[in-house]
Design a protein around this motif. Structure first.
Motif, PDB file in Angstrom:
ATOM      1  N   UNK A   1      34.091   2.125 -62.840  1.00  0.00           N
ATOM      2  CA  UNK A   1      35.493   2.298 -62.474  1.00  0.00           C
ATOM      3  C   UNK A   1      35.694   2.097 -60.988  1.00  0.00           C
ATOM      4  N   UNK A   2      36.893   2.429 -60.528  1.00  0.00           N
ATOM      5  CA  UNK A   2      37.204   2.266 -59.116  1.00  0.00           C
ATOM      6  C   UNK A   2      38.333   3.199 -58.718  1.00  0.00           C
ATOM      7  N   UNK A   3      38.326   3.590 -57.465  1.00  0.00           N
ATOM      8  CA  UNK A   3      39.490   4.272 -56.911  1.00  0.00           C
ATOM      9  C   UNK A   3      40.575   3.230 -56.668  1.00  0.00           C
ATOM     10  N   UNK A   4      41.782   3.693 -56.439  1.00  0.00           N
ATOM     11  CA  UNK A   4      42.887   2.807 -56.058  1.00  0.00           C
ATOM     12  C   UNK A   4      43.855   3.626 -55.214  1.00  0.00           C
ATOM     13  N   UNK A   5      43.976   3.256 -53.962  1.00  0.00           N
ATOM     14  CA  UNK A   5      44.781   4.047 -53.036  1.00  0.00           C
ATOM     15  C   UNK A   5      45.514   3.120 -52.072  1.00  0.00           C
ATOM     16  N   UNK A   6      46.758   3.461 -51.763  1.00  0.00           N
ATOM     17  CA  UNK A   6      47.476   2.639 -50.808  1.00  0.00           C
ATOM     18  C   UNK A   6      48.923   3.046 -50.653  1.00  0.00           C
ATOM     19  N   UNK A   7      49.699   2.127 -50.081  1.00  0.00           N
ATOM     20  CA  UNK A   7      51.109   2.385 -49.810  1.00  0.00           C
ATOM     21  C   UNK A   7      51.873   1.071 -49.932  1.00  0.00           C
ATOM     22  N   UNK A   8      53.139   1.176 -50.373  1.00  0.00           N
ATOM     23  CA  UNK A   8      53.981  -0.018 -50.395  1.00  0.00           C
ATOM     24  C   UNK A   8      55.387   0.347 -49.926  1.00  0.00           C
ATOM     25  N   UNK A   9      56.109  -0.671 -49.456  1.00  0.00           N
ATOM     26  CA  UNK A   9      57.470  -0.466 -48.974  1.00  0.00           C
ATOM     27  C   UNK A   9      58.440  -0.786 -50.094  1.00  0.00           C
TER      28      UNK A   9
END
Length: 318
Positions: A106-114
């Motif tokens: 599996x994998x992490x998934x992290x971030x931000x969007x406008x």
């Protein structure tokens, strides 16, 4: 050292243009043979995926997830629904490599969007796993996302301190990931768009080597996104580089406004300045009173002794 450059983009908003700049890097680190992290820094979406599940499996999980998210970044509008559709497709992609992946892949998934779809634009953070989003605002850094990990659950339950969590044997065990289940959904946090804000999106390869205050230090030293990324990566590698290291720094506002914000953060606050001046006035008044008393005593005794004066000053370190 990977080549790191700052990219720029202007967003036209009803209240006027918004200047964005960012830089991203991913590095294998000092001890890993392969890099299982994947990074996407493409307006309006900025994400990091940290793969797990063997050398090949982790790479497949993170790269396929980022590839699916890249399609979302290129769409007309990003919504939680579109993100979760992409995650489901990524889970299928991971499962389609049975020779290289298994139930633990599996994998992490992290971030931000406008998000500019509404009347008022907002930043939206998304998180699955223990990669993180930090926000530096008004000279103070805060972790926006909450880790999905065993140690974070123990901390929340009051059974473990943050200091104890750093050396806990289950420190790398996460409780939510893209891959094991096709029903996984991210946590979302909406944030106001504020000129001068600075985001850091990173894998745990950075936070294993730098504290939150260390991250804030390098942001303060380097207004330019690429310079900040390079400085943090250098420090993480110098401190051991025990894992793959991935970093995105996203600046909200023009470079000039960011420099001004850093200066404002270092300058004394207005209430502190007023308090210092008040203390100084009171000290001067006290000295004057002491001097008058000494003169009176000298006249009565017929002596000409001088009064010694001493002043205390307070230092404040951050």
């Amino acid at each position: 050292m990977p080549d790191v450059t700052t990219r720029f983009h202007t967003v036209e908003l009803p209240d006027g243009p918004l200047e964005l700049s960012w830089a991203a890097v991913t590095d294998v680190g000092r001890r890993r043979e392969t890099n299982q992290d994947a990074v996407l820094a493409q307006y309006p979406l900025f994400i990091i995926a940290d793969g797990m599940g063997g050398h090949i499996g982790g790479e497949i999980a993170s790269s396929r997830t980022v590839a699916r998210m890249q399609s979302v970044a290129g769409s007309a509008k990003i919504t939680p629904r579109e993100i979760e559709k992409a995650i489901k497709l990524a889970v299928r992609d991971i499962a389609s490599h049975p020779g290289s992946t298994d139930d633990g892949t599996g994998t992490t998934l992290t971030g931000v969007y406008l998000d500019v779809s509404g009347l008022v634009p907002h930043w939206v953070t998304l998180n699955i796993g223990d990669s993180r989003v930090y926000l530096l605002r008004d000279g103070r850094i805060a972790q926006v996302t909450t880790d999905h990990s065993v140690v974070q659950e123990l901390i929340a339950a009051g059974r473990l301190s943050p200091e104890e969590a750093e050396s806990h044997p289950y420190g790398n065990v996460i409780t939510r990931a893209v891959g094991p289940s096709d029903h996984v959904k991210p946590d979302y946090v909406r944030l106001d768009v504020v000129e001068g804000d600075r985001f850091v999106i990173c894998s745990d390869g950075l936070t294993k080597e730098l504290t939150d205050y260390g991250i804030q230090h390098f942001l303060g030293e380097h207004p330019d996104a690429a310079d900040a990324v390079e400085a943090m990566l250098d420090a993480a590698l110098e401190n051991g580089g025990r894992d793959n290291v991935s970093i995105i720094v996203l600046n909200v506002g023009s470079p000039e406004s960011l420099v001004d914000d850093e200066r404002d953060a270092d300058a004394p606050r207005e209430d502190e300045s007023d308090a210092d001046e008040s203390d100084a006035d009171e000290s001067d008044a006290d000295d004057a009173d002491e001097s008058d008393a000494d003169d009176s005593d000298a006249d009565e005794a017929g002596a000409a002794d001088g009064a010694d004066e001493a002043g205390d000053a307070e230092d404040r370190s951050a």
